[in-house]
Design an enzyme around this catalytic site. Structure first.
Site, mmCIF file in Angstrom:
data_model
loop_
_atom_site.group_PDB
_atom_site.id
_atom_site.type_symbol
_atom_site.label_atom_id
_atom_site.label_comp_id
_atom_site.label_asym_id
_atom_site.label_seq_id
_atom_site.Cartn_x
_atom_site.Cartn_y
_atom_site.Cartn_z
ATOM 1 N N GLU A 68 41.210 42.022 33.399
ATOM 2 C CA GLU A 68 41.862 42.360 32.108
ATOM 3 C C GLU A 68 41.729 41.283 30.911
ATOM 4 O OE1 GLU A 68 46.022 43.182 32.640
ATOM 5 O OE2 GLU A 68 46.167 43.863 30.637
ATOM 6 N N ARG A 294 44.185 36.364 48.117
ATOM 7 C CA ARG A 294 43.882 35.518 46.757
ATOM 8 C C ARG A 294 43.853 34.159 47.039
ATOM 9 N NH1 ARG A 294 46.517 38.054 42.437
ATOM 10 N NH2 ARG A 294 46.841 36.017 41.292
ATOM 11 N N LYS A 304 47.386 34.750 35.007
ATOM 12 C CA LYS A 304 47.034 34.621 33.561
ATOM 13 C C LYS A 304 48.522 34.789 32.865
ATOM 14 C CE LYS A 304 43.212 37.468 33.620
ATOM 15 N NZ LYS A 304 43.841 38.976 33.785
HETATM 16 P P1 ATP Z 1 46.466 37.623 36.570
HETATM 17 O O1 ATP Z 1 48.008 37.995 36.964
HETATM 18 O O2 ATP Z 1 46.268 36.321 36.531
HETATM 19 O O3 ATP Z 1 46.202 38.369 35.200
HETATM 20 P P2 ATP Z 1 45.044 39.371 38.033
HETATM 21 O O4 ATP Z 1 44.584 39.597 39.471
HETATM 22 O O5 ATP Z 1 46.208 40.570 37.373
HETATM 23 O O6 ATP Z 1 45.855 38.142 37.730
HETATM 24 P P3 ATP Z 1 42.795 40.405 36.728
HETATM 25 O O7 ATP Z 1 42.150 39.890 35.547
HETATM 26 O O8 ATP Z 1 43.380 41.654 36.811
HETATM 27 O O9 ATP Z 1 43.616 39.277 37.141
HETATM 28 O O10 ATP Z 1 41.858 39.923 38.208
HETATM 29 C C1 ATP Z 1 40.495 40.402 38.221
HETATM 30 C C2 ATP Z 1 40.035 40.020 39.495
HETATM 31 O O11 ATP Z 1 40.178 38.898 39.929
HETATM 32 C C3 ATP Z 1 40.824 41.239 40.429
HETATM 33 O O12 ATP Z 1 39.654 41.712 41.269
HETATM 34 C C4 ATP Z 1 41.872 40.319 41.063
HETATM 35 O O13 ATP Z 1 41.958 40.816 42.360
HETATM 36 C C5 ATP Z 1 40.908 39.232 41.212
HETATM 37 N N1 ATP Z 1 41.688 37.753 41.344
HETATM 38 C C6 ATP Z 1 43.066 37.696 40.418
HETATM 39 N N2 ATP Z 1 43.711 36.311 40.791
HETATM 40 C C7 ATP Z 1 42.971 36.103 41.967
HETATM 41 C C8 ATP Z 1 43.004 34.833 42.769
HETATM 42 N N3 ATP Z 1 44.169 34.111 42.734
HETATM 43 N N4 ATP Z 1 42.402 34.630 44.114
HETATM 44 C C9 ATP Z 1 41.196 35.445 44.053
HETATM 45 N N5 ATP Z 1 40.949 36.664 42.965
HETATM 46 C C10 ATP Z 1 41.815 36.747 42.118
HETATM 47 MG MG MG Z 2 46.079 41.804 35.919
#
Ligand code: ATP
Ligand code: MG
Length: 594
Positions: A68, A294, A304
């Site tokens: 996102e 994760r 984020k």
């Molecule tokens: P955030 O809460 O930091 O925004 P998120 O998972 O919602 O994290 P996204 O931008 O939606 O972030 O994630 C993009 C991709 O990266 C998704 O497929 C997510 O599962 C993966 N991802 C995010 N954080 C991690 C992590 N700590 N380890 C492995 N993969 C991750």
């Molecule tokens: Mg997200």
């Protein structure tokens, strides 16, 4: 596309007598190379190979990385990027970057551009990115189809009522009073929602599944919500936006994704992902969602939202603050992409959530720089040394090896004169038993230069040393005394006459707690206000000023330092990582296991 460089964590580095500054701890044991083929395959790669053998998805492999654009990427995302791009490359398939831009209030074009840039920096080719917003019209058509089939309805309940009526794990939900609207009425209302007749939150479109489903996400999930917020790509064209669940699987299907890899918290969403796909007339094979753990690291936060809160709260300087685990923060700190990829390859992919020690990541960074970084001398806390038997006004150029790990890095000339700066920590007036460096009457070796003896100390009113009166032994220019006498320490130095000033930033953990925010606590409870120490005017050898922005050098005995990338400013160096292999210490404490 670049294959991940393979490296095991750095071996043991010399841990010198428990002193504050390690001695010549510059050459850690070389890590064993582990070729990609020799590493056991993770469960996802095994599955992809099995799919190829059974001819699933017509033998195609397509993945995606779907962030996102509501912030910049962190090292957790690096794990997902390495996995998605890696799996596709190994199978001769395709991986695309797709922005999951369904939340206009939080997203913007700068984040999207920065994310693409970070992926490229990490060593992968993001190509022309796709966007969930490319599919808004298609999703709307499919929503109408579900409505026509009696599989979706417009609900007038507000968010609080919807949540209250959803029930919980032991109680079934309560049907909305609007659940049995006719398809015609629902179609008309949906069109009015789209046309902007209603305010935010006045109505939602929900899938009509089962209000007593054991999976809470299946209890008539919301597909569209009303948000009168302009979108960074579609402007004011839309005021209803699809939810993550309504957009994700369909976007995968439209693009021809075969393996939709996401983190474990989306496991309950898989049922809904499949439900939507089953009830829509999709072309081709249905994509398959698979979850993996994760990446979590000690002493930091990894989302984020949480990182954005640190930025917005002014607790760090920005998304590229070198204390953050963001890719732009790590880049500014001097973390090479090769080390991040090697770390991700080393930790692998599994289905068990856990937390990795940040010291392990640091050992990959140290191993890389040990091999590639040029050595320089810098004195962070200068103490003046006057060499009384040095010829007045004389400068001698000492040859110093640029990188003992890399003969091709050559040598340089370091000016040496009768007045030097040495590190305050390398001298004690009244040294304890295990302190082997300089003290009155003591002799040490100067790096790439002569033996130096301290004859006398000038002190201030408080008894602190302000100047050392020393003598050098002209016979020791080769680093040894012809009479065979030994010294127990080598210290670094900078000629005071030739020294240049540079600012240096030293870093400690941003959070003192290894698991900030665990057990529902506020991560900020363990925010470390002393996580950065700024030294305004370190004394550095002239050659250090030739370091290009972004490059990493070793300050002898002090660690690896990255020259800041800001243009025009006075030279600033960020400490990337120290020299001591703390990961080896952790392993040793645990009983020697790898
Ligand atoms: P955030 O809460 O930091 O925004 P998120 O998972 O919602 O994290 P996204 O931008 O939606 O972030 O994630 C993009 C991709 O990266 C998704 O497929 C997510 O599962 C993966 N991802 C995010 N954080 C991690 C992590 N700590 N380890 C492995 N993969 C991750
Ligand atoms: Mg997200």
């Amino acid at each position: 596309m670049v294959a991940a460089a393979d490296a095991a964590p750095a071996g043991l580095e010399a841990d010198v007598a428990g002193e504050a500054i390690a001695g010549d701890a510059t050459s850690g044991a070389e890590p064993a190379e582990v070729p990609a083929g020799a590493r056991p395959l993770d469960f996802i790669r095994k599955q992809v190979i099995a799919d190829g053998e059974t001819g699933a998805f017509g033998g195609r492999v397509q993945t995606r990385f779907p962030p996102e654009p509501n912030g910049y990427l962190h090292i957790g995302h690096a794990k997902s990027i390495c996995l998605n791009f890696g799996v596709a490359a190994e199978a001769g398939g395709v991986c695309r970057l797709r922005f999951d831009d369904t939340n206009p209030a939080a997203e913007n074009a700068a984040y999207a551009a920065g994310i693409a840039e970070d992926i490229a920096w990490l060593g992968f080719e993001p190509g022309a990115p796709a966007h969930a917003s490319d599919y808004f019209e298609q999703l709307y058509c499919w929503a109408e189809q579900l409505v026509r089939q009696g599989l979706a309805y417009v609900d007038d309940q507000d968010a609080a009522a919807i949540s209250a009526n959803r029930g919980d794990f032991t109680t079934p939900g309560v049907d909305s009073p609007w659940r049995d609207r006719s398809p015609q009425e629902n179609l008309a209302l949906l069109a009015e929602m789209r046309a902007g007749r209603f305010g935010d939150g006045e109505k939602v479109l929900r899938a009509r599944i089962d209000m007593s489903h054991p999976n809470m996400l299946m209890r008539d999930p919301v597909m569209y919500r009303i948000r009168h917020v302009p979108h960074f790509r579609t402007g004011t064209q839309w005021c209803i936006y699809p939810t993550y669940d309504w957009a994700h699987g369909q976007s995968d299907a439209i693009e021809g994704v075969t393996h939709s890899l996401c983190t474990l918290e989306f496991e309950p969403n898989r049922q809904l992902y499949d439900w939507y796909l089953e009830h829509l007339p999709l072309p081709g094979d249905r994509p398959r969602q698979t979850e993996f753990a994760r990446l979590n690291l000690t002493h930091t936060v990894m989302s984020k939202r949480a990182l954005g809160a640190l930025v917005d709260g002014g607790l760090v300087d920005g998304w590229d603050d070198p204390r953050l685990p963001t890719l732009r923060g790590l880049r500014r700190r001097g973390y090479p992409p090769e080390a991040i990829r090697a770390f991700c390859a080393h930790i692998g992919v599994a289905r068990l959530n856990g937390t990795h020690e940040v010291e392990l990541l640091e050992s990959f960074v140290r191993t890389h720089h040990n091999r590639f970084a040029q050595r320089r001398m810098a004195v962070l806390r200068p103490l003046e040394v006057v060499i009384q038997n040095w010829p007045v006004g004389h400068t001698e150029y000492r040859r110093a090896v640029n990188n003992p790990e890399d003969a091709s890095a050559g040598e340089r000339q370091v000016p040496f004169s009768g007045r030097l700066w040495i590190e305050r920590d390398d001298f004690m007036i009244d040294p304890p038993r295990k302190f082997y460096r300089l003290a009155p009457g003591r002799e040490v070796r100067l790096r790439a230069s002569y033996f130096l003896r301290c004859d006398d100390v000038e002190t201030d009113a408080g008894g602190e040393a302000v100047r050392l009166h020393c003598s050098y032994d002209p016979a020791t220019g080769g680093g040894h005394a012809p009479d065979g006498r030994k010294v127990r320490a080598t210290v670094h130095w900078v000629s005071a006459e030739h020294a240049r000033d540079a600012a240096v930033a030293l870093y400690d953990r941003l959070f003192s707690d290894p698991a900030p925010g665990a057990d529902g606590r506020d991560p900020l409870e363990s925010y470390n206000p002393a996580s950065r120490e700024l030294i305004a005017a370190a004394k550095v050898e002239p050659a250090l000023l030739d370091t290009p922005p972004g490059a990493v050098v070793q300050f002898e005995r002090l660690g690896y330092f990255a020259r800041d990338t800001a243009a025009g400013a006075a030279p600033l160096f960020h400490r990337t990582v120290g020299l001591r292999d703390e990961w080896a210490n952790i392993r040793r404490r645990r009983g020697g296991g790898a």
